[in-house]
Design an enzyme around this catalytic site. Structure first.
Site, PDB file in Angstrom:
ATOM      1  N   LYS A 101       0.842  -1.210   0.000  1.00  0.00           N
ATOM      2  CA  LYS A 101       0.000   0.000   0.000  1.00  0.00           C
ATOM      3  C   LYS A 101       0.871   1.252   0.000  1.00  0.00           C
ATOM      4  O   LYS A 101       1.943   1.264  -0.601  1.00  0.00           O
ATOM      5  CB  LYS A 101      -0.966  -0.026   1.190  1.00  0.00           C
ATOM      6  CG  LYS A 101      -1.700  -1.368   1.334  1.00  0.00           C
ATOM      7  CD  LYS A 101      -2.850  -1.321   2.271  1.00  0.00           C
ATOM      8  CE  LYS A 101      -3.401  -2.713   2.470  1.00  0.00           C
ATOM      9  NZ  LYS A 101      -4.768  -2.743   2.859  1.00  0.00           N
ATOM     10  N   HIS A 116      -8.551  -2.827  -6.485  1.00  0.00           N
ATOM     11  CA  HIS A 116      -8.480  -3.023  -5.028  1.00  0.00           C
ATOM     12  C   HIS A 116      -9.611  -2.230  -4.367  1.00  0.00           C
ATOM     13  O   HIS A 116      -9.956  -1.137  -4.819  1.00  0.00           O
ATOM     14  CB  HIS A 116      -7.111  -2.563  -4.505  1.00  0.00           C
ATOM     15  CG  HIS A 116      -6.865  -2.976  -3.094  1.00  0.00           C
ATOM     16  ND1 HIS A 116      -7.414  -2.300  -2.033  1.00  0.00           N
ATOM     17  CD2 HIS A 116      -6.155  -4.011  -2.567  1.00  0.00           C
ATOM     18  CE1 HIS A 116      -7.039  -2.911  -0.907  1.00  0.00           C
ATOM     19  NE2 HIS A 116      -6.285  -3.944  -1.207  1.00  0.00           N
ATOM     20  N   GLU A 118     -11.425 -10.615  -2.072  1.00  0.00           N
ATOM     21  CA  GLU A 118     -11.091  -9.883  -0.851  1.00  0.00           C
ATOM     22  C   GLU A 118     -12.357  -9.257  -0.272  1.00  0.00           C
ATOM     23  O   GLU A 118     -12.756  -8.154  -0.695  1.00  0.00           O
ATOM     24  CB  GLU A 118     -10.097  -8.763  -1.171  1.00  0.00           C
ATOM     25  CG  GLU A 118      -8.793  -9.231  -1.750  1.00  0.00           C
ATOM     26  CD  GLU A 118      -7.679  -8.238  -1.423  1.00  0.00           C
ATOM     27  OE1 GLU A 118      -6.779  -8.604  -0.667  1.00  0.00           O
ATOM     28  OE2 GLU A 118      -7.749  -7.088  -1.894  1.00  0.00           O
ATOM     29  N   GLY A 153      -7.755  -5.312   6.438  1.00  0.00           N
ATOM     30  CA  GLY A 153      -7.173  -4.444   7.463  1.00  0.00           C
ATOM     31  C   GLY A 153      -7.961  -4.385   8.762  1.00  0.00           C
ATOM     32  O   GLY A 153      -7.751  -3.489   9.577  1.00  0.00           O
ATOM     33  N   SER A 189      -6.924  -9.710   6.012  1.00  0.00           N
ATOM     34  CA  SER A 189      -6.397 -10.033   7.335  1.00  0.00           C
ATOM     35  C   SER A 189      -5.749 -11.420   7.402  1.00  0.00           C
ATOM     36  O   SER A 189      -5.915 -12.138   8.394  1.00  0.00           O
ATOM     37  CB  SER A 189      -7.481  -9.881   8.408  1.00  0.00           C
ATOM     38  OG  SER A 189      -7.897  -8.530   8.466  1.00  0.00           O
TER      39      SER A 189
HETATM   40  C1  PEP Z   1      -5.052  -5.932   1.027  1.00  0.00           C
HETATM   41  O1  PEP Z   1      -4.459  -4.875   1.076  1.00  0.00           O
HETATM   42  O2  PEP Z   1      -5.478  -6.329  -0.047  1.00  0.00           O
HETATM   43  C2  PEP Z   1      -5.252  -6.703   2.254  1.00  0.00           C
HETATM   44  C3  PEP Z   1      -5.781  -7.884   2.139  1.00  0.00           C
HETATM   45  O3  PEP Z   1      -4.870  -6.119   3.426  1.00  0.00           O
HETATM   46  P1  PEP Z   1      -4.790  -6.842   4.870  1.00  0.00           P
HETATM   47  O4  PEP Z   1      -4.011  -8.122   4.694  1.00  0.00           O
HETATM   48  O5  PEP Z   1      -4.093  -5.862   5.734  1.00  0.00           O
HETATM   49  O6  PEP Z   1      -6.187  -7.126   5.303  1.00  0.00           O
END
Ligand code: PEP
Length: 256
Positions: free
Chosen positions: A11, A95, A167, A173, A213
Site C-alpha cells: 500500500k 483493489h 477480498e 485491514g 487479514s
Molecule cells: C489488502 O491490502 O489487499 C489486504 C488484504 O490487506 P490486509 O491483509 O491488511 O487485510
C-alpha cells in the site's frame, strides 16, 4: 492444483530506501524458497529501484494500480506500458481501497484489465463484498456483477493471464478473516462463474487468491482450502519476520 502465489501489497508504506532494505532482506531470508511465487507490490516510487534488486531473485514485481489508457492527457496517472518497461510483471487492479476512496467503478476496472493485458502485465483483479452486502445476502450478486463487468469483452485467449483475488471488504485491514467455509464457497462460486462464461479448463487454470487479514495464524488453513491458490497479504507483509514465517507456513500446506 495451481501453483501457490503469495502477493504482498505494501500500500502507501515505505520510502525507496525502506523498500530496498525490506526486499534485500527478504531475498536473503528466502534464498532457498522455491515453491511459492512471491509477488511484491511496493509504492510506485520504489518500483524502478526494486526491480534492480528483484531481478536477481525469483520474486515478481507488481504495481498497485495503473491507468486504462496507454498514454495521454491524464495528469498524475501511470500507464501499464511504463510499468512493464521498468520490470513489473503484475498489476493490482480494482483493489477495494481504489474503489472506495478513488471512485473506481467496475467499468474502469474492466478497462484497466484489458489495457494491462495488452501491455503484457498480469492483472491481479480484486473483487469482494462489503459488510452490508454480505449481511443483506447480496454477496454473490455483487461478485457476479464485478466479474461480469470486469471481464466484459475479454477474449478466452486473454483470460488465462489473469489472477483473481477474492477480498471481502470487511476483512481488509480489520483483523476479521472470512471463515474457511465462506472462502471455499465464494471461491467455488467464482470458479463456476468463469467456467460458465468461458470453459471449465480455463476456469481451473485461473489462480484464485484470498485476501483479508491473512496472518501467520490463519495462512496455512486458508491455503489448504479448496479452490484457494494463494493469498494477497496487506498489513502482515510489512513485517519481515511475519512475512517470512507466513511464506514458510503456506509452503508447508497439505492439499488433498
Ligand atoms: C489488502 O491490502 O489487499 C489486504 C488484504 O490487506 P490486509 O491483509 O491488511 O487485510
Amino acid at each position: 492444483m495451481n501453483r501457490l502465489i503469495i502477493v504482498a501489497n505494501w500500500k502507501m508504506n515505505g520510502t525507496v530506501s525502506e523498500t530496498l532494505k525490506m526486499i534485500t532482506e527478504l531475498s536473503h531470508r528466502l534464498e532457498k524458497q522455491t515453491i511459492a511465487e512471491v509477488v511484491i507490490a511496493p509504492p510506485f516510487t520504489s518500483l524502478y529501484s526494486a526491480q534492480i534488486v528483484l531481478q536477481e531473485t525469483s520474486f515478481k514485481l507488481a504495481a498497485q494500480n495503473c491507468h486504462w489508457e496507454h498514454e495521454g492527457a491524464y495528469t498524475g496517472e501511470v500507464s501499464p506500458d511504463f510499468l512493464r518497461e521498468i520490470g513489473c510483471s503484475h498489476v493490482i487492479v480494482g483493489h477495494s481501497e481504489r474503489r472506495r476512496y478513488f471512485g473506481e467503478t467496475d467499468e474502469m476496472v474492466g478497462r484497466k484489465i484489458q489495457t494491462a493485458l495488452a501491455s503484457e502485465l498480469t492483472p491481479i483483479f480484486c473483487i469482494g463484498e462489503t459488510k452490508e452486502e454480505r449481511s443483506s445476502g447480496r454477496t454473490e450478486v455483487v461478485l457476479e456483477q464485478q466479474i461480469k463487468k470486469g471481464l466484459q469483452g475479454l477474449p478466452m485467449g486473454d483470460i488465462k493471464d489473469l489472477i483473481i483475488a477474492y477480498e471481502p471488504v470487511w476483512a481488509i485491514g480489520t483483523g476479521e478473516t472470512a471463515a474457511q467455509e465462506q472462502i471455499e464457497k465464494e471461491h467455488s462460486y467464482i470458479r463456476n462463474l468463469i467456467a460458465r462464461a468461458y470453459d471449465a479448463p480455463t476456469a481451473n487454470r485461473i489462480p484464485l487468491l484470498y485476501g483479508g487479514s491473512v496472518n501467520s495464524d490463519n495462512i496455512k488453513k486458508i491455503v489448504e482450502t479448496r479452490n484457494v491458490d494463494g493469498v494477497l497479504v496487506g498489513g502482515a507483509s510489512l513485517s519481515l519476520e511475519k512475512f517470512v514465517k507466513m511464506i514458510r507456513l503456506a509452503e508447508s500446506r497439505e492439499v488433498h
